[in-house]
Design a protein around this motif. Structure first.
Motif, PDB file in Angstrom:
ATOM      1  N   GLU A 362       0.817  -1.221   0.000  1.00 33.00           N
ATOM      2  CA  GLU A 362       0.000   0.000   0.000  1.00 33.00           C
ATOM      3  C   GLU A 362       0.849   1.267   0.000  1.00 33.00           C
ATOM      4  O   GLU A 362       0.466   2.279  -0.598  1.00 33.00           O
ATOM      5  N   VAL A 363       2.008   1.238   0.658  1.00 32.53           N
ATOM      6  CA  VAL A 363       2.888   2.412   0.647  1.00 32.53           C
ATOM      7  C   VAL A 363       3.448   2.633  -0.747  1.00 32.53           C
ATOM      8  O   VAL A 363       3.410   3.745  -1.288  1.00 32.53           O
ATOM      9  N   LEU A 364       3.942   1.574  -1.357  1.00 31.61           N
ATOM     10  CA  LEU A 364       4.514   1.688  -2.694  1.00 31.61           C
ATOM     11  C   LEU A 364       3.445   2.067  -3.712  1.00 31.61           C
ATOM     12  O   LEU A 364       3.664   2.942  -4.567  1.00 31.61           O
ATOM     13  N   ASP A 365       2.275   1.437  -3.633  1.00 26.35           N
ATOM     14  CA  ASP A 365       1.186   1.758  -4.562  1.00 26.35           C
ATOM     15  C   ASP A 365       0.815   3.231  -4.460  1.00 26.35           C
ATOM     16  O   ASP A 365       0.578   3.897  -5.476  1.00 26.35           O
ATOM     17  N   ARG A 366       0.763   3.733  -3.233  1.00 25.40           N
ATOM     18  CA  ARG A 366       0.372   5.129  -3.032  1.00 25.40           C
ATOM     19  C   ARG A 366       1.394   6.083  -3.648  1.00 25.40           C
ATOM     20  O   ARG A 366       1.025   7.075  -4.299  1.00 25.40           O
ATOM     21  N   GLU A 367       2.674   5.784  -3.502  1.00 26.62           N
ATOM     22  CA  GLU A 367       3.683   6.707  -4.037  1.00 26.62           C
ATOM     23  C   GLU A 367       3.790   6.601  -5.554  1.00 26.62           C
ATOM     24  O   GLU A 367       4.071   7.600  -6.225  1.00 26.62           O
ATOM     25  N   ILE A 368       3.565   5.418  -6.104  1.00 24.54           N
ATOM     26  CA  ILE A 368       3.546   5.296  -7.569  1.00 24.54           C
ATOM     27  C   ILE A 368       2.340   6.040  -8.129  1.00 24.54           C
ATOM     28  O   ILE A 368       2.449   6.745  -9.147  1.00 24.54           O
ATOM     29  N   GLN A 369       1.195   5.922  -7.467  1.00 24.70           N
ATOM     30  CA  GLN A 369       0.000   6.642  -7.934  1.00 24.70           C
ATOM     31  C   GLN A 369       0.212   8.149  -7.848  1.00 24.70           C
ATOM     32  O   GLN A 369      -0.260   8.903  -8.715  1.00 24.70           O
ATOM     33  N   THR A 370       0.921   8.595  -6.829  1.00 30.34           N
ATOM     34  CA  THR A 370       1.229  10.029  -6.722  1.00 30.34           C
ATOM     35  C   THR A 370       2.047  10.494  -7.923  1.00 30.34           C
ATOM     36  O   THR A 370       1.805  11.578  -8.479  1.00 30.34           O
ATOM     37  N   ILE A 371       3.022   9.671  -8.341  1.00 29.68           N
ATOM     38  CA  ILE A 371       3.809  10.014  -9.532  1.00 29.68           C
ATOM     39  C   ILE A 371       2.897  10.156 -10.745  1.00 29.68           C
ATOM     40  O   ILE A 371       3.005  11.127 -11.518  1.00 29.68           O
ATOM     41  N   LEU A 372       1.977   9.227 -10.918  1.00 28.60           N
ATOM     42  CA  LEU A 372       1.068   9.274 -12.064  1.00 28.60           C
ATOM     43  C   LEU A 372       0.147  10.486 -11.991  1.00 28.60           C
ATOM     44  O   LEU A 372      -0.090  11.171 -13.000  1.00 28.60           O
ATOM     45  N   ASP A 373      -0.379  10.772 -10.801  1.00 30.37           N
ATOM     46  CA  ASP A 373      -1.308  11.895 -10.649  1.00 30.37           C
ATOM     47  C   ASP A 373      -0.615  13.237 -10.864  1.00 30.37           C
ATOM     48  O   ASP A 373      -1.136  14.113 -11.568  1.00 30.37           O
ATOM     49  N   VAL A 374       0.557  13.395 -10.247  1.00 29.67           N
ATOM     50  CA  VAL A 374       1.259  14.681 -10.350  1.00 29.67           C
ATOM     51  C   VAL A 374       1.707  14.941 -11.782  1.00 29.67           C
ATOM     52  O   VAL A 374       1.579  16.062 -12.289  1.00 29.67           O
ATOM     53  N   THR A 375       2.225  13.916 -12.448  1.00 28.48           N
ATOM     54  CA  THR A 375       2.724  14.135 -13.811  1.00 28.48           C
ATOM     55  C   THR A 375       1.591  14.372 -14.801  1.00 28.48           C
ATOM     56  O   THR A 375       1.794  15.040 -15.815  1.00 28.48           O
ATOM     57  N   GLN A 376       0.408  13.865 -14.533  1.00 28.29           N
ATOM     58  CA  GLN A 376      -0.716  14.153 -15.435  1.00 28.29           C
ATOM     59  C   GLN A 376      -1.265  15.547 -15.183  1.00 28.29           C
ATOM     60  O   GLN A 376      -1.573  16.282 -16.119  1.00 28.29           O
ATOM     61  N   GLY A 377      -1.382  15.928 -13.914  1.00 32.54           N
ATOM     62  CA  GLY A 377      -1.893  17.253 -13.604  1.00 32.54           C
ATOM     63  C   GLY A 377      -3.271  17.466 -14.210  1.00 32.54           C
ATOM     64  O   GLY A 377      -4.169  16.629 -14.063  1.00 32.54           O
ATOM     65  N   ASP A 378      -3.437  18.552 -14.939  1.00 31.98           N
ATOM     66  CA  ASP A 378      -4.709  18.862 -15.594  1.00 31.98           C
ATOM     67  C   ASP A 378      -4.717  18.439 -17.057  1.00 31.98           C
ATOM     68  O   ASP A 378      -5.641  18.793 -17.799  1.00 31.98           O
ATOM     69  N   ASP A 379      -3.682  17.704 -17.481  1.00 33.66           N
ATOM     70  CA  ASP A 379      -3.635  17.261 -18.878  1.00 33.66           C
ATOM     71  C   ASP A 379      -4.770  16.281 -19.161  1.00 33.66           C
ATOM     72  O   ASP A 379      -5.223  15.539 -18.282  1.00 33.66           O
ATOM     73  N   ALA A 380      -5.185  16.254 -20.407  1.00 36.76           N
ATOM     74  CA  ALA A 380      -6.246  15.327 -20.803  1.00 36.76           C
ATOM     75  C   ALA A 380      -5.756  13.882 -20.780  1.00 36.76           C
ATOM     76  O   ALA A 380      -6.504  12.961 -20.437  1.00 36.76           O
ATOM     77  N   GLU A 381      -4.495  13.671 -21.141  1.00 33.11           N
ATOM     78  CA  GLU A 381      -3.929  12.329 -21.206  1.00 33.11           C
ATOM     79  C   GLU A 381      -2.759  12.208 -20.230  1.00 33.11           C
ATOM     80  O   GLU A 381      -2.064  13.189 -19.944  1.00 33.11           O
ATOM     81  N   PRO A 382      -2.523  10.999 -19.725  1.00 32.13           N
ATOM     82  CA  PRO A 382      -1.388  10.810 -18.815  1.00 32.13           C
ATOM     83  C   PRO A 382      -0.058  11.072 -19.513  1.00 32.13           C
ATOM     84  O   PRO A 382       0.108  10.750 -20.687  1.00 32.13           O
ATOM     85  N   ARG A 383       0.876  11.631 -18.776  1.00 36.92           N
ATOM     86  CA  ARG A 383       2.228  11.808 -19.310  1.00 36.92           C
ATOM     87  C   ARG A 383       3.083  10.573 -19.067  1.00 36.92           C
ATOM     88  O   ARG A 383       4.076  10.371 -19.749  1.00 36.92           O
ATOM     89  N   VAL A 384       2.730   9.782 -18.051  1.00 40.20           N
ATOM     90  CA  VAL A 384       3.460   8.552 -17.753  1.00 40.20           C
ATOM     91  C   VAL A 384       2.506   7.373 -17.908  1.00 40.20           C
ATOM     92  O   VAL A 384       1.457   7.323 -17.262  1.00 40.20           O
ATOM     93  N   GLU A 385       2.877   6.450 -18.759  1.00 39.74           N
ATOM     94  CA  GLU A 385       2.093   5.231 -18.975  1.00 39.74           C
ATOM     95  C   GLU A 385       2.960   4.044 -18.561  1.00 39.74           C
ATOM     96  O   GLU A 385       4.076   3.889 -19.048  1.00 39.74           O
ATOM     97  N   ILE A 386       2.436   3.213 -17.664  1.00 40.63           N
ATOM     98  CA  ILE A 386       3.169   2.032 -17.206  1.00 40.63           C
ATOM     99  C   ILE A 386       2.512   0.795 -17.802  1.00 40.63           C
ATOM    100  O   ILE A 386       1.335   0.525 -17.541  1.00 40.63           O
ATOM    101  N   ARG A 387       3.275   0.073 -18.608  1.00 41.23           N
ATOM    102  CA  ARG A 387       2.768  -1.138 -19.248  1.00 41.23           C
ATOM    103  C   ARG A 387       3.373  -2.355 -18.554  1.00 41.23           C
ATOM    104  O   ARG A 387       4.521  -2.741 -18.829  1.00 41.23           O
TER     105      ARG A 387
END
Length: 707
Positions: A362-387
């Motif tokens: 849960e700690v790692l998931d939360r910090e990875i999600q923070t990276i995804l949320d912050v880098t997307q910001g108000d953009d329409a599409e994510p800037r970071v995509e994890i496959r």
């Protein structure tokens, strides 16, 4: 107002001294009891001047400016006083400068050179006062003291501590402590202000604190220097001390995107460098990072840089700490990033190499999600995509779709030594063992387990085996305990859980079981008398006669190292087997392909991998036409309080220990067992910080040849 000093017309503010006016205008007047950050006292008389061509010489540091005054520092009356003052200062000072720590940057040396006084002509009266080297961080060499009083004033006026004073002794007046007690007994804050303002090298850092090859700033603040990511540790500790959790987290996040993760599992190189190792024990820097991170409100998010999109695309192979860090900073620079991860979840070694009792999902998931949320910001599409679930072995094939590629695949191929019996059933690689446990598919090791290796990974394996029901767990390693790479607390906690250590043992053989042919039955090791490297850098092991030991075992886990898995098929230049060759800019042999993290350096630390991710993001941004500046300012700069005052209650306490479950309870499952510091515990522990960085806020006096 305007005045003339040594033929030069200068402007000065009302109320300024002649000395300050001259120095501000670049006109040098000799002085030594005056420091830029301290009020003048007029004691040394080296700054003697004659005003308006008449009257006796007066000290420039105590003479206020006035409109139209004419100052002559070279008048005969001034020179006579100055030379006599210098002769008196030098009369009791050692004439040999070469052995002094301040040789070459000594203000007294600079001053007598300016005045043309030769050491050979000093009329010395030796003062046989023993050096005080009883204090852990500061040494006082009384024979070099010229009694200028700068240390006393710094202790009183700048820091508000006031433990130094003039002492009348049979040998004369000297600087010391009332009652002749130690600095600690007197309540010294060990801030180093006295060291910083001392003009002669009388008060210096204890020998051995400064390391060769390290800058002055790094030696003054070794914790920040020791951190691979160079987090501003004293700054965030001040915020923790004040209960400013959001600000503390912002300071950490200016350098790394995983504050709570690091606060849970970092190898804390910084603590090994902390000066308080010599004074009741180092600060719990790592745990204080966690204490702030768990109370983070996310206010820092509004300050992230989030540059405009560039249209450039970057592929990253590996979603470990290096890859995710690079992804974060590249996305914030405006690049679109796709991270390819072979496993089903992102995190790399953070998820699959570190047990859940140290770093829960849960700690790692939360910090990875923070990276995804912050880098997307108000953009329409994510800037970071994890496959996830996509293993890429040919980075060159991605160049048609991406403008740059980063290889950060980590080290998931565990090393098995060619010890006799290494191919028996029951021999396990560390990486396989830990990964299986984290995936919820643990290996059955209900029996006697021997772990080979002395690092933190070996202890991760040992303590995981305990939690999986092993009846006994022994750790064997080549190194003596004093030089093992695992942390002392890791070994101590493992011992509480029933893990037995056999240090300084060579691995002789893995023995076959008599009852189960083809399966492990025991581990034979041999006590080492001496271990060293010869002239050809080959390891040499000398064994203790009769020192053989056979340990019953059903399973042997090799935890002696690990290496990258897929790099041999990537078409890149390699070294030492599977490690990718990368230069200082993280460029590989293939143009446009970069590499960072453990795949380049070998298995080191999470914080080291994060710094590799930062550096590679800078290099890739420059390659893509950017300026390489990935810095973020998440908190306004502040001037730290200079007057720190008397020592607070508990300043000399030993490090605060966190609350944790008893060994018998914690070894039963994989739940985290260590509690974060409470607010009061964190504030108390942070208040133990010496605030070494305050020394760097003091003005460095300019020598005469710098004017």
């Amino acid at each position: 107002m305007k005045l003339t000093i040594d033929g030069t017309e200068v402007e000065a503010r009302e109320g300024a001294s002649v000395l300050d006016a001259a120095l501000d205008a670049g006109v040098f007047i000799p002085h030594i009891c005056k420091h830029p950050d301290l009020e003048a006292v007029g004691g040394c008389r080296l700054c003697s001047i004659v005003v308006d061509g008449e009257g006796p010489a007066v000290p420039a540091c105590k003479t206020p400016v006035r409109e139209g005054m004419v100052v002559d520092s070279h008048a005969k009356a001034a020179e006579d006083v100055r030379r006599m003052a210098m002769e008196l200062i030098l009369a009791t000072h050692p004439s040999d400068c070469t052995g002094c720590p301040k040789y070459g940057v000594c203000e007294l040396q600079s001053m007598y050179q300016y005045l043309g006084v030769s050491p050979a002509r000093w009329r010395c009266r030796a003062r046989t006062v023993a050096t005080d080297d009883t204090n852990p961080l500061i040494t006082h060499m009384f024979t070099r003291c010229i009694r200028c009083g700068r240390c006393v004033r710094a202790c009183r006026e700048l820091r508000g501590v006031g433990v130094l004073d003039y002492q009348r002794t049979p040998e004369g007046i000297r600087i010391g402590i009332d009652g002749g007690v130690s600095l600690e007994e007197a309540g010294c804050r060990f801030c180093g202000a006295c060291v910083e303002v001392c003009p002669t090298g009388s008060i210096v850092d204890t020998l051995g604190l400064a390391k060769e090859g390290r800058s002055r700033e790094d030696n003054v603040v070794p914790c920040r220097s020791g951190c691979p990511a160079h987090i501003d540790i004293p700054r965030y500790l001040r915020h923790v001390k004040n209960g400013e959790w959001e600000k503390a987290t912002a300071v950490v996040r200016e350098r790394v995107p995983f504050p709570e993760t690091l606060g849970s599992i970092c190898t804390h190189n910084c603590q090994g460098e902390c000066k308080r190792n010599h004074l009741e024990g180092p600060l719990s820097i790592c745990r204080l990072k966690r204490a702030a991170a768990v109370r983070d409100t996310g206010e820092w998010r509004r300050r992230t840089r989030h540059d405009a999109l560039t249209g450039k695309r970057v592929a990253i192979l590996g979603a470990g700490p290096a890859g995710l860090t690079a992804a974060y900073y590249l996305a914030e620079k405006g690049h679109h990033v796709v991270v390819f991860e072979a496993e089903q979840k992102a995190g790399g070694q953070l998820r699959y190499g570190i047990p859940a009792y140290r770093l829960p999902d849960e700690v790692l998931d939360r910090e990875i999600q923070t990276i995804l949320d912050v880098t997307q910001g108000d953009d329409a599409e994510p800037r970071v995509e994890i496959r996830c679930g996509e293993r890429v072995c040919d980075p060159k094939a991605l160049k048609s779709e991406f403008d740059a590629v980063l290889v950060s695949v980590g080290t998931f191929d565990g090393t098995v030594l060619p010890t006799p019996g290494h191919d028996l059933e029951g021999v396990i690689r560390n990486t396989d063992f830990l990964k299986a446990a984290r995936k919820g598919e643990p290996m059955d090791v209900r029996g006697r387990v021997v772990v080979l290796g002395g690092g933190n990974v070996a202890y991760d394996c040992a303590r995981t085996a305990v939690r999986l029901g092993a009846t006994s767990v022994d750790v064997c390693c080549l190194e003596a305990e004093a030089v093992m790479t695992s942390t002392p607390e890791e070994r101590e906690e493992a011992a509480e859980e029933g893990v037995t250590l056999h240090d300084a043992y060579a691995f002789t053989s893995i023995d076959e079981s008599a009852e189960r042919p083809g399966h492990v039955g025991a581990m034979t090791v041999h006590k080492i008398a001496k271990f060293y490297f010869d002239e050809q850098h080959r390891p040499v092991t000398e064994l203790v006669e009769g020192g053989e030991l056979t340990i019953p075992a059903d399973y042997v886990i090799f935890a002696v190292g690990q290496k990258p898995e897929d790099t041999r098929d990537m078409g890149l230049e390699l070294t030492h087997g599977p490690y990718v060759v990368a230069d200082a800019e993280h460029r590989t042999s293939e143009d446009g392909v970069f590499a960072a993290g453990d795949a380049v350096t070998g298995t080191k630390s999470v914080i080291g991998a994060i710094e590799g991710g930062r550096e590679s993001a800078e290099a890739i941004d420059r390659f893509l036409g950017g300026d390489g500046d990935i810095s973020e300012v998440l908190l306004d700069a502040e001037v730290p309080v200079q007057r720190i005052g008397k020592v607070p209650a508990g300043f000399y306490d030993e490090p605060t220990e966190p609350k944790m479950e008893p060994a018998q309870e914690r070894k039963a499952d994989f739940r985290p067992y260590e509690c974060p510091f409470s607010e009061s515990e964190a504030e108390h522990e942070a208040s133990r910080c010496l605030q070494c960085d305050l020394r760097l806020t003091l003005t460095r006096p300019r020598l005469w040849n710098e004017y």
